[in-house]
Design a protein around this motif. Sequence first.
Motif, mmCIF file in Angstrom:
data_model
loop_
_atom_site.group_PDB
_atom_site.id
_atom_site.type_symbol
_atom_site.label_atom_id
_atom_site.label_comp_id
_atom_site.label_asym_id
_atom_site.label_seq_id
_atom_site.Cartn_x
_atom_site.Cartn_y
_atom_site.Cartn_z
ATOM 1 N N GLY A 32 -43.004 8.777 15.445
ATOM 2 C CA GLY A 32 -42.934 9.614 14.250
ATOM 3 C C GLY A 32 -43.998 10.695 14.268
ATOM 4 O O GLY A 32 -45.155 10.426 14.590
ATOM 5 N N PHE A 33 -43.589 11.902 13.951
ATOM 6 C CA PHE A 33 -44.507 13.025 13.785
ATOM 7 C C PHE A 33 -44.218 13.588 12.398
ATOM 8 O O PHE A 33 -43.299 14.380 12.231
ATOM 9 N N ASN A 34 -44.962 13.116 11.389
ATOM 10 C CA ASN A 34 -44.645 13.519 10.020
ATOM 11 C C ASN A 34 -45.880 13.412 9.126
ATOM 12 O O ASN A 34 -46.923 12.937 9.543
ATOM 13 N N GLY A 35 -45.718 13.817 7.904
ATOM 14 C CA GLY A 35 -46.794 13.738 6.918
ATOM 15 C C GLY A 35 -46.530 12.697 5.851
ATOM 16 O O GLY A 35 -47.154 12.717 4.799
ATOM 17 N N ILE A 36 -45.634 11.788 6.124
ATOM 18 C CA ILE A 36 -45.252 10.771 5.142
ATOM 19 C C ILE A 36 -46.230 9.602 5.206
ATOM 20 O O ILE A 36 -46.701 9.224 6.275
ATOM 21 N N MET A 37 -46.522 9.018 4.057
ATOM 22 C CA MET A 37 -47.433 7.873 3.979
ATOM 23 C C MET A 37 -46.626 6.587 3.812
ATOM 24 O O MET A 37 -45.610 6.556 3.124
ATOM 25 N N CYS A 38 -47.089 5.502 4.439
ATOM 26 C CA CYS A 38 -46.468 4.183 4.344
ATOM 27 C C CYS A 38 -47.466 3.199 3.737
ATOM 28 O O CYS A 38 -48.608 3.551 3.471
ATOM 29 N N SER A 39 -47.049 1.961 3.569
ATOM 30 C CA SER A 39 -47.906 0.880 3.040
ATOM 31 C C SER A 39 -48.583 1.303 1.747
ATOM 32 O O SER A 39 -49.807 1.364 1.642
ATOM 33 N N PRO A 44 -50.771 6.671 7.208
ATOM 34 C CA PRO A 44 -49.772 7.643 7.670
ATOM 35 C C PRO A 44 -48.699 6.933 8.506
ATOM 36 O O PRO A 44 -49.011 6.187 9.435
ATOM 37 N N CYS A 45 -47.441 7.158 8.169
ATOM 38 C CA CYS A 45 -46.340 6.508 8.893
ATOM 39 C C CYS A 45 -46.361 6.846 10.383
ATOM 40 O O CYS A 45 -46.004 6.012 11.217
ATOM 41 N N SER A 46 -46.807 8.050 10.719
ATOM 42 C CA SER A 46 -46.817 8.452 12.129
ATOM 43 C C SER A 46 -47.867 7.711 12.948
ATOM 44 O O SER A 46 -47.863 7.793 14.171
ATOM 45 N N SER A 47 -48.751 6.950 12.289
ATOM 46 C CA SER A 47 -49.760 6.170 13.024
ATOM 47 C C SER A 47 -49.292 4.747 13.326
ATOM 48 O O SER A 47 -49.980 3.997 14.001
ATOM 49 N N ILE A 48 -48.108 4.386 12.870
ATOM 50 C CA ILE A 48 -47.601 3.026 13.057
ATOM 51 C C ILE A 48 -46.767 2.960 14.334
ATOM 52 O O ILE A 48 -45.759 3.667 14.458
ATOM 53 N N ARG A 60 -34.459 14.400 12.210
ATOM 54 C CA ARG A 60 -35.135 15.649 11.859
ATOM 55 C C ARG A 60 -34.843 15.922 10.392
ATOM 56 O O ARG A 60 -33.717 16.194 10.016
ATOM 57 N N GLY A 61 -35.873 15.814 9.565
ATOM 58 C CA GLY A 61 -35.725 16.061 8.128
ATOM 59 C C GLY A 61 -36.746 17.065 7.647
ATOM 60 O O GLY A 61 -37.405 17.732 8.444
ATOM 61 N N ASN A 62 -36.920 17.157 6.337
ATOM 62 C CA ASN A 62 -37.854 18.129 5.770
ATOM 63 C C ASN A 62 -39.289 17.868 6.225
ATOM 64 O O ASN A 62 -39.941 18.736 6.767
ATOM 65 N N ARG A 63 -39.789 16.668 5.967
ATOM 66 C CA ARG A 63 -41.153 16.314 6.355
ATOM 67 C C ARG A 63 -41.185 15.221 7.407
ATOM 68 O O ARG A 63 -42.249 14.810 7.836
#
Length: 182
Positions: A32-39, A44-48, A60-63
Amino acid sequence: MKAFFIALTALAGLAMSDCAAQLRVARDATVGFNGIMCSNDTVPCSSIPQGLQNTVMSFRGNRDYERILLGFDLPLNTVQKCVLHIPPPTEAATDTTGVTVSVTDNIWDEATVNGYTKRLDAERVAEANVTKENGAVVDITSACANANNHKLSVFVDTTSSMLTFNSLQSGSSDVFVLEYVF
């Protein structure tokens, strides 16, 4: 004597014919390469890491930008033809979806790769249309010819909507495969 020359001609033909191997993907992951947050918005979701899941996904979406990362172990440094067989997706938003295939470096580990540890840059080598029923076949000979140390890593990206495929961990025989002619 005539039989001897026929046998010799047949052997010479075998020696000069191409050899081919079907190579299943050796490593795969969704990155994942995004700015979305998880947990609960704490990570950052892209760090999981998502390399040991039963599926891989390109989206491929908006963010949100998810890429499929594939690693192959090649038998030789020389290649005459190299074709990536993309299996039919397990999930697809449309009947036909465009994809691109880009070569990237081999510096990654399936269990730990994520959007922070894997570089985003890659060189596009091919594009194709993936169908729900047949998948796609993509010539990536140039990528295989330039592989380092018998290893090849490629990103598979969707050009529009989401595509999901079986991963190596799914146990399915319907995974990404290279047809390697040498």
